[in-house]
Design a protein around this motif. Sequence first.
Motif, mmCIF file in Angstrom:
data_model
loop_
_atom_site.group_PDB
_atom_site.id
_atom_site.type_symbol
_atom_site.label_atom_id
_atom_site.label_comp_id
_atom_site.label_asym_id
_atom_site.label_seq_id
_atom_site.Cartn_x
_atom_site.Cartn_y
_atom_site.Cartn_z
ATOM 1 N N ALA A 83 14.166 -6.763 1.027
ATOM 2 C CA ALA A 83 15.477 -7.151 1.554
ATOM 3 C C ALA A 83 15.904 -8.554 1.123
ATOM 4 O O ALA A 83 17.088 -8.789 0.903
ATOM 5 C CB ALA A 83 15.463 -7.070 3.086
ATOM 6 N N ILE A 84 14.968 -9.459 0.968
ATOM 7 C CA ILE A 84 15.319 -10.835 0.620
ATOM 8 C C ILE A 84 15.226 -11.060 -0.891
ATOM 9 O O ILE A 84 16.146 -11.567 -1.521
ATOM 10 C CB ILE A 84 14.409 -11.851 1.349
ATOM 11 C CG1 ILE A 84 14.396 -11.619 2.867
ATOM 12 C CG2 ILE A 84 14.821 -13.280 1.008
ATOM 13 C CD1 ILE A 84 15.710 -11.783 3.556
ATOM 14 N N ASP A 85 14.091 -10.668 -1.482
ATOM 15 C CA ASP A 85 13.888 -10.908 -2.913
ATOM 16 C C ASP A 85 14.588 -9.873 -3.791
ATOM 17 O O ASP A 85 14.716 -10.069 -5.002
ATOM 18 C CB ASP A 85 12.391 -10.902 -3.256
ATOM 19 C CG ASP A 85 11.640 -12.026 -2.558
ATOM 20 O OD1 ASP A 85 12.296 -12.999 -2.136
ATOM 21 O OD2 ASP A 85 10.402 -11.939 -2.439
ATOM 22 N N GLY A 86 14.986 -8.742 -3.199
ATOM 23 C CA GLY A 86 15.697 -7.717 -3.967
ATOM 24 C C GLY A 86 14.804 -6.926 -4.906
ATOM 25 O O GLY A 86 15.263 -6.366 -5.890
ATOM 26 N N ARG A 87 13.518 -6.849 -4.603
ATOM 27 C CA ARG A 87 12.580 -6.154 -5.483
ATOM 28 C C ARG A 87 12.659 -4.650 -5.235
ATOM 29 O O ARG A 87 13.070 -4.197 -4.171
ATOM 30 C CB ARG A 87 11.153 -6.651 -5.200
ATOM 31 C CG ARG A 87 11.040 -8.165 -5.170
ATOM 32 C CD ARG A 87 10.267 -8.836 -6.248
ATOM 33 N NE ARG A 87 9.140 -8.171 -6.792
ATOM 34 C CZ ARG A 87 7.890 -8.433 -6.451
ATOM 35 N NH1 ARG A 87 7.601 -9.332 -5.553
ATOM 36 N NH2 ARG A 87 6.919 -7.798 -7.053
ATOM 37 N N SER A 88 12.250 -3.881 -6.184
ATOM 38 C CA SER A 88 12.271 -2.420 -6.043
ATOM 39 C C SER A 88 11.040 -1.966 -5.254
ATOM 40 O O SER A 88 10.021 -2.650 -5.220
ATOM 41 C CB SER A 88 12.277 -1.743 -7.415
ATOM 42 O OG SER A 88 11.024 -1.887 -8.049
ATOM 43 N N TYR A 89 11.148 -0.793 -4.641
ATOM 44 C CA TYR A 89 10.033 -0.236 -3.881
ATOM 45 C C TYR A 89 8.820 -0.082 -4.789
ATOM 46 O O TYR A 89 7.692 -0.378 -4.401
ATOM 47 C CB TYR A 89 10.397 1.132 -3.313
ATOM 48 C CG TYR A 89 11.385 1.130 -2.164
ATOM 49 C CD1 TYR A 89 12.462 0.255 -2.129
ATOM 50 C CD2 TYR A 89 11.248 2.022 -1.121
ATOM 51 C CE1 TYR A 89 13.366 0.268 -1.086
ATOM 52 C CE2 TYR A 89 12.145 2.048 -0.069
ATOM 53 C CZ TYR A 89 13.205 1.163 -0.067
ATOM 54 O OH TYR A 89 14.084 1.168 0.969
ATOM 55 N N LYS A 90 9.075 0.394 -5.999
ATOM 56 C CA LYS A 90 7.979 0.636 -6.939
ATOM 57 C C LYS A 90 7.251 -0.664 -7.272
ATOM 58 O O LYS A 90 6.020 -0.702 -7.269
ATOM 59 C CB LYS A 90 8.533 1.284 -8.209
ATOM 60 C CG LYS A 90 7.470 1.624 -9.217
ATOM 61 C CD LYS A 90 8.075 2.252 -10.445
ATOM 62 C CE LYS A 90 6.986 2.523 -11.465
ATOM 63 N NZ LYS A 90 7.517 2.910 -12.736
ATOM 64 N N ASP A 91 8.000 -1.734 -7.559
ATOM 65 C CA ASP A 91 7.373 -3.016 -7.890
ATOM 66 C C ASP A 91 6.565 -3.554 -6.712
ATOM 67 O O ASP A 91 5.471 -4.080 -6.888
ATOM 68 C CB ASP A 91 8.427 -4.046 -8.299
ATOM 69 C CG ASP A 91 9.017 -3.774 -9.668
ATOM 70 O OD1 ASP A 91 8.421 -2.978 -10.429
ATOM 71 O OD2 ASP A 91 10.080 -4.347 -9.973
ATOM 72 N N VAL A 92 7.102 -3.413 -5.517
ATOM 73 C CA VAL A 92 6.406 -3.884 -4.323
ATOM 74 C C VAL A 92 5.115 -3.086 -4.129
ATOM 75 O O VAL A 92 4.056 -3.649 -3.856
ATOM 76 C CB VAL A 92 7.312 -3.802 -3.075
ATOM 77 C CG1 VAL A 92 6.530 -4.079 -1.806
ATOM 78 C CG2 VAL A 92 8.479 -4.775 -3.215
ATOM 79 N N ALA A 93 5.199 -1.772 -4.307
ATOM 80 C CA ALA A 93 4.011 -0.920 -4.155
ATOM 81 C C ALA A 93 2.938 -1.324 -5.166
ATOM 82 O O ALA A 93 1.756 -1.413 -4.814
ATOM 83 C CB ALA A 93 4.383 0.551 -4.327
ATOM 84 N N GLU A 94 3.345 -1.575 -6.391
ATOM 85 C CA GLU A 94 2.374 -1.968 -7.417
ATOM 86 C C GLU A 94 1.751 -3.315 -7.098
ATOM 87 O O GLU A 94 0.544 -3.492 -7.214
ATOM 88 C CB GLU A 94 3.052 -2.012 -8.794
ATOM 89 C CG GLU A 94 3.333 -0.645 -9.350
ATOM 90 C CD GLU A 94 4.089 -0.693 -10.676
ATOM 91 O OE1 GLU A 94 4.331 -1.800 -11.200
ATOM 92 O OE2 GLU A 94 4.435 0.394 -11.177
ATOM 93 N N GLU A 95 2.581 -4.270 -6.683
ATOM 94 C CA GLU A 95 2.044 -5.607 -6.395
ATOM 95 C C GLU A 95 1.097 -5.594 -5.201
ATOM 96 O O GLU A 95 0.072 -6.254 -5.218
ATOM 97 C CB GLU A 95 3.173 -6.596 -6.137
ATOM 98 C CG GLU A 95 2.653 -8.004 -5.947
ATOM 99 C CD GLU A 95 3.753 -9.045 -5.933
ATOM 100 O OE1 GLU A 95 3.602 -10.016 -5.177
ATOM 101 O OE2 GLU A 95 4.742 -8.890 -6.664
ATOM 102 N N LEU A 96 1.458 -4.845 -4.173
ATOM 103 C CA LEU A 96 0.610 -4.779 -2.975
ATOM 104 C C LEU A 96 -0.527 -3.772 -3.129
ATOM 105 O O LEU A 96 -1.390 -3.683 -2.264
ATOM 106 C CB LEU A 96 1.450 -4.436 -1.746
ATOM 107 C CG LEU A 96 2.531 -5.452 -1.383
ATOM 108 C CD1 LEU A 96 3.343 -4.950 -0.189
ATOM 109 C CD2 LEU A 96 1.935 -6.817 -1.094
ATOM 110 N N GLN A 97 -0.472 -2.991 -4.196
ATOM 111 C CA GLN A 97 -1.471 -1.970 -4.485
ATOM 112 C C GLN A 97 -1.605 -0.960 -3.347
ATOM 113 O O GLN A 97 -2.697 -0.676 -2.850
ATOM 114 C CB GLN A 97 -2.831 -2.613 -4.798
ATOM 115 C CG GLN A 97 -2.780 -3.486 -6.035
ATOM 116 C CD GLN A 97 -4.097 -4.155 -6.354
ATOM 117 O OE1 GLN A 97 -5.000 -4.211 -5.532
ATOM 118 N NE2 GLN A 97 -4.206 -4.656 -7.568
#
Length: 180
Positions: free
Chosen positions: A126-140
């Motif tokens: 919501a704040i950084d505007g990142r995609s769900y996919k990118d967030v999932a990959e970063e958080l593993q």
Amino acid sequence: MADEPLKADMIRLIPKLRSFALRLCRNPDQADDLVQTTCERAIRSLDQFDPATRLDSWMFRILQNLYFNMQRDTANRARLFEKAMFDYDDTFDGQRAAVSSLELQQVRRFIEQLDDDNRTVLMMIAIDGRSYKDVAEELQVPIGTVTSRLARARLKLRDWLEARKSPEGASQSASKGVVS
């Protein structure tokens, strides 16, 4: 290292990747960024590469997906900006600005009280505007986990905001010393 020949093949693909990126986005700077991000993503994901597939197809797919994600994110930001500008009033109201600032501080304090997992996902999307996919990959974590964490965070935030709007919610939270 077994990955070295693969990395050398990736380097040889860079001109073709750049040409493809340039055709997609029609902007040389964006194309360069897209190719760089593609190469980074491919190197990070070498363990997921199936040698039975073609390296160029795999990398072109990564580039294309990154481009589509970028387009979607840009469209979402434009939509949000347009909505914000629709509500924009060009006359400055000091009292309204002070109230807004206090409300923002209260929202920030509420968000800080969320569980770490939910807060992190909420901030990244919501704040950084990142995609769900990118967030999932970063958080593993699986993308479904990202979706459920975001839904929980948004639900808690909505409930908190609605409680603040109702007269009984405001009086109850004020008597309990809860941030409202």
